[in-house]
Design a protein around this motif. Sequence first.
Motif, PDB file in Angstrom:
ATOM      1  N   THR A 185     -23.126  18.851 -52.804  1.00  0.00           N
ATOM      2  CA  THR A 185     -23.550  19.662 -53.769  1.00  0.00           C
ATOM      3  C   THR A 185     -24.877  20.432 -54.158  1.00  0.00           C
ATOM      4  O   THR A 185     -25.523  20.461 -53.463  1.00  0.00           O
ATOM      5  CB  THR A 185     -22.746  18.923 -54.583  1.00  0.00           C
ATOM      6  N   PHE A 186     -23.908  21.574 -53.822  1.00  0.00           N
ATOM      7  CA  PHE A 186     -25.457  23.247 -54.378  1.00  0.00           C
ATOM      8  C   PHE A 186     -25.191  22.658 -55.696  1.00  0.00           C
ATOM      9  O   PHE A 186     -24.366  23.285 -56.615  1.00  0.00           O
ATOM     10  CB  PHE A 186     -24.815  24.476 -53.277  1.00  0.00           C
ATOM     11  N   LEU A 187     -26.313  23.210 -56.036  1.00  0.00           N
ATOM     12  CA  LEU A 187     -26.580  24.396 -57.585  1.00  0.00           C
ATOM     13  C   LEU A 187     -27.020  24.912 -57.668  1.00  0.00           C
ATOM     14  O   LEU A 187     -28.455  25.328 -57.400  1.00  0.00           O
ATOM     15  CB  LEU A 187     -27.402  22.532 -57.985  1.00  0.00           C
ATOM     16  N   ALA A 188     -26.163  25.733 -58.719  1.00  0.00           N
ATOM     17  CA  ALA A 188     -26.859  27.052 -59.538  1.00  0.00           C
ATOM     18  C   ALA A 188     -27.514  27.269 -60.526  1.00  0.00           C
ATOM     19  O   ALA A 188     -26.677  27.063 -61.371  1.00  0.00           O
ATOM     20  CB  ALA A 188     -26.198  28.282 -57.867  1.00  0.00           C
ATOM     21  N   SER A 189     -29.158  28.262 -61.076  1.00  0.00           N
ATOM     22  CA  SER A 189     -28.421  28.432 -61.908  1.00  0.00           C
ATOM     23  C   SER A 189     -28.675  29.634 -62.319  1.00  0.00           C
ATOM     24  O   SER A 189     -28.671  30.740 -61.481  1.00  0.00           O
ATOM     25  CB  SER A 189     -30.349  27.725 -62.778  1.00  0.00           C
ATOM     26  N   CYS A 190     -27.857  30.292 -63.334  1.00  0.00           N
ATOM     27  CA  CYS A 190     -27.669  31.524 -64.025  1.00  0.00           C
ATOM     28  C   CYS A 190     -28.516  31.390 -65.011  1.00  0.00           C
ATOM     29  O   CYS A 190     -28.350  32.220 -66.414  1.00  0.00           O
ATOM     30  CB  CYS A 190     -25.834  31.881 -64.254  1.00  0.00           C
ATOM     31  N   THR A 191     -29.611  32.242 -64.468  1.00  0.00           N
ATOM     32  CA  THR A 191     -31.224  32.405 -65.758  1.00  0.00           C
ATOM     33  C   THR A 191     -31.748  33.467 -65.270  1.00  0.00           C
ATOM     34  O   THR A 191     -30.853  34.027 -64.073  1.00  0.00           O
ATOM     35  CB  THR A 191     -31.868  31.059 -65.369  1.00  0.00           C
ATOM     36  N   ILE A 247     -19.710  33.634 -72.788  1.00  0.00           N
ATOM     37  CA  ILE A 247     -19.210  35.281 -72.073  1.00  0.00           C
ATOM     38  C   ILE A 247     -20.378  34.988 -70.987  1.00  0.00           C
ATOM     39  O   ILE A 247     -18.889  35.697 -69.911  1.00  0.00           O
ATOM     40  CB  ILE A 247     -20.753  36.201 -73.074  1.00  0.00           C
ATOM     41  N   MET A 248     -20.908  34.295 -70.781  1.00  0.00           N
ATOM     42  CA  MET A 248     -21.481  34.257 -69.149  1.00  0.00           C
ATOM     43  C   MET A 248     -20.692  33.522 -68.431  1.00  0.00           C
ATOM     44  O   MET A 248     -20.069  33.841 -67.488  1.00  0.00           O
ATOM     45  CB  MET A 248     -23.127  34.016 -68.987  1.00  0.00           C
ATOM     46  N   GLY A 249     -20.524  32.206 -69.238  1.00  0.00           N
ATOM     47  CA  GLY A 249     -19.787  30.916 -67.809  1.00  0.00           C
ATOM     48  C   GLY A 249     -18.706  31.498 -67.708  1.00  0.00           C
ATOM     49  O   GLY A 249     -18.166  30.788 -66.915  1.00  0.00           O
ATOM     50  N   SER A 250     -17.593  31.667 -68.895  1.00  0.00           N
ATOM     51  CA  SER A 250     -16.651  31.978 -68.782  1.00  0.00           C
ATOM     52  C   SER A 250     -15.905  33.366 -68.169  1.00  0.00           C
ATOM     53  O   SER A 250     -15.188  33.639 -67.507  1.00  0.00           O
ATOM     54  CB  SER A 250     -15.806  32.439 -70.181  1.00  0.00           C
ATOM     55  N   GLY A 251     -17.730  34.181 -68.325  1.00  0.00           N
ATOM     56  CA  GLY A 251     -17.188  35.906 -66.267  1.00  0.00           C
ATOM     57  C   GLY A 251     -16.780  34.825 -65.823  1.00  0.00           C
ATOM     58  O   GLY A 251     -16.457  35.906 -65.041  1.00  0.00           O
ATOM     59  N   ILE A 252     -17.394  34.260 -65.216  1.00  0.00           N
ATOM     60  CA  ILE A 252     -17.722  33.642 -63.654  1.00  0.00           C
ATOM     61  C   ILE A 252     -16.688  32.704 -63.675  1.00  0.00           C
ATOM     62  O   ILE A 252     -16.136  32.983 -62.769  1.00  0.00           O
ATOM     63  CB  ILE A 252     -19.165  32.417 -63.876  1.00  0.00           C
ATOM     64  N   VAL A 253     -16.157  31.809 -64.939  1.00  0.00           N
ATOM     65  CA  VAL A 253     -14.832  31.556 -63.846  1.00  0.00           C
ATOM     66  C   VAL A 253     -13.851  32.220 -63.833  1.00  0.00           C
ATOM     67  O   VAL A 253     -13.528  32.086 -63.265  1.00  0.00           O
ATOM     68  CB  VAL A 253     -14.471  30.589 -65.239  1.00  0.00           C
ATOM     69  N   GLN A 254     -13.677  33.192 -64.813  1.00  0.00           N
ATOM     70  CA  GLN A 254     -12.879  33.861 -64.426  1.00  0.00           C
ATOM     71  C   GLN A 254     -12.798  35.400 -63.220  1.00  0.00           C
ATOM     72  O   GLN A 254     -11.904  35.366 -62.331  1.00  0.00           O
ATOM     73  CB  GLN A 254     -12.783  35.648 -65.596  1.00  0.00           C
ATOM     74  N   GLN A 298     -17.812  36.599 -51.460  1.00  0.00           N
ATOM     75  CA  GLN A 298     -15.824  35.441 -52.299  1.00  0.00           C
ATOM     76  C   GLN A 298     -15.478  36.666 -53.394  1.00  0.00           C
ATOM     77  O   GLN A 298     -14.478  37.063 -53.476  1.00  0.00           O
ATOM     78  CB  GLN A 298     -16.161  34.240 -51.571  1.00  0.00           C
ATOM     79  N   MET A 299     -16.495  36.402 -53.818  1.00  0.00           N
ATOM     80  CA  MET A 299     -16.360  37.178 -55.442  1.00  0.00           C
ATOM     81  C   MET A 299     -16.144  38.571 -55.625  1.00  0.00           C
ATOM     82  O   MET A 299     -15.996  38.720 -56.756  1.00  0.00           O
ATOM     83  CB  MET A 299     -17.749  36.625 -56.200  1.00  0.00           C
ATOM     84  N   GLY A 300     -16.384  39.153 -54.248  1.00  0.00           N
ATOM     85  CA  GLY A 300     -16.335  40.540 -54.384  1.00  0.00           C
ATOM     86  C   GLY A 300     -17.861  41.263 -54.907  1.00  0.00           C
ATOM     87  O   GLY A 300     -17.225  42.622 -55.963  1.00  0.00           O
ATOM     88  N   LYS A 301     -18.982  40.579 -54.871  1.00  0.00           N
ATOM     89  CA  LYS A 301     -20.254  40.602 -55.556  1.00  0.00           C
ATOM     90  C   LYS A 301     -20.595  41.231 -54.637  1.00  0.00           C
ATOM     91  O   LYS A 301     -21.179  40.699 -53.278  1.00  0.00           O
ATOM     92  CB  LYS A 301     -21.314  39.724 -57.069  1.00  0.00           C
ATOM     93  N   GLU A 302     -21.672  42.222 -54.548  1.00  0.00           N
ATOM     94  CA  GLU A 302     -22.235  43.074 -53.567  1.00  0.00           C
ATOM     95  C   GLU A 302     -23.892  41.968 -54.058  1.00  0.00           C
ATOM     96  O   GLU A 302     -23.994  41.401 -55.605  1.00  0.00           O
ATOM     97  CB  GLU A 302     -23.198  44.208 -53.650  1.00  0.00           C
ATOM     98  N   PRO A 322     -21.026  42.626 -68.311  1.00  0.00           N
ATOM     99  CA  PRO A 322     -19.933  41.687 -67.981  1.00  0.00           C
ATOM    100  C   PRO A 322     -18.667  41.135 -67.046  1.00  0.00           C
ATOM    101  O   PRO A 322     -19.372  42.012 -66.001  1.00  0.00           O
ATOM    102  CB  PRO A 322     -17.989  42.387 -68.727  1.00  0.00           C
ATOM    103  N   VAL A 323     -19.437  39.933 -66.208  1.00  0.00           N
ATOM    104  CA  VAL A 323     -19.262  39.509 -64.343  1.00  0.00           C
ATOM    105  C   VAL A 323     -17.894  39.524 -64.175  1.00  0.00           C
ATOM    106  O   VAL A 323     -18.475  40.151 -62.974  1.00  0.00           O
ATOM    107  CB  VAL A 323     -19.429  37.985 -65.337  1.00  0.00           C
ATOM    108  N   PRO A 324     -17.234  40.084 -64.132  1.00  0.00           N
ATOM    109  CA  PRO A 324     -15.541  40.272 -64.103  1.00  0.00           C
ATOM    110  C   PRO A 324     -16.518  42.030 -63.952  1.00  0.00           C
ATOM    111  O   PRO A 324     -15.032  42.307 -62.779  1.00  0.00           O
ATOM    112  CB  PRO A 324     -15.013  40.172 -64.356  1.00  0.00           C
ATOM    113  N   ARG A 325     -17.059  42.804 -64.469  1.00  0.00           N
ATOM    114  CA  ARG A 325     -16.568  44.434 -64.488  1.00  0.00           C
ATOM    115  C   ARG A 325     -17.696  44.807 -63.865  1.00  0.00           C
ATOM    116  O   ARG A 325     -18.209  46.096 -62.689  1.00  0.00           O
ATOM    117  CB  ARG A 325     -16.521  44.535 -65.651  1.00  0.00           C
TER     118      ARG A 325
END
Length: 284
Positions: free
Chosen positions: A114-120, A14-21, A175-179, A146-149
């Motif tokens: 390459t930068f590496l990030a963890s969504c922990t 759910i998290m990964g696919s949300g980030i991808v979208q 770029q992803m429209g996030k604060e 939900p990540v897209p929202r």
Amino acid sequence: MKSIKKITVVGAGIMGSGIVQTAAQAGLEVTMVDLSEEFLEKGMSCIRKNTGILKSRDNLTEAEEKAVLSRIKTGTDLKKAVTDSEMVIEAVPEVLELKQEIFKKLDEYCTSETFLASCTSGISITAIASATERKELVIGIHFTNPVPRTKGAAIITSFETSEKTLGITKLLLKQMGKEYWITKDFPGFSGTRIMGVYINEAFNVLQEGIATAEDIDKEMKMVLGHPLGPLELADFAGLDVILSSLEYLFTEKGDKYCPSPLLKQLVSAGYFGRKTGRGVYKYD
């Protein structure tokens, strides 16, 4: 500082696919990688469902939907998936050893820049980064579901995260429209420490029969203006994920985070929330 054009997301849940979208909607080229084609197809199914909803609400045209989906690639070969990525975002279960294993491989497979990030949601970024030889290029990005929202994400800096890494992460989120907000690398960071107590106490109130699940959620939505009550939120995030975070915080921070017996019982029964069709509530 130039913007990022291509990323890889490790994990198709759910998290990964949300980030991808979200990244694909923002115009980035994204590769989603997981252990099997079955997991990848579930992730893509979730993305297609979400873009379909946006299209039905006139928030996305058919041409825009096709463009978003065309920017997403999938694969099970981690080495191939990260070959030319500028940033890799890991979104796998909250297990330190698993994350360290992945970051060790990423350190080997990725270019030196390459930068590496963890969504922990709460595991030490410093501990995760210790598995690499590029500790200054490792950072945490805690998106929320939900990540897209949702409107924003937390940035977590380790003891060795460089200013360059912090800067590129800020730029990526824009770029992803996030604060974004920045938190230091302590157990649970800021949000998970606060939300952990909030959600766990809701389970204790429910277990003690003080109020029904529906009324607990209704009160918090009415009083705090939240879109989801604490129990609805737990079902959405995954009761197994909530329990794992609480157990980690209990070990690190003490009794305040002792998991509710009811939460533990539901997880033991295999009731993880929306993803299994049953948690506090039942779902179709």
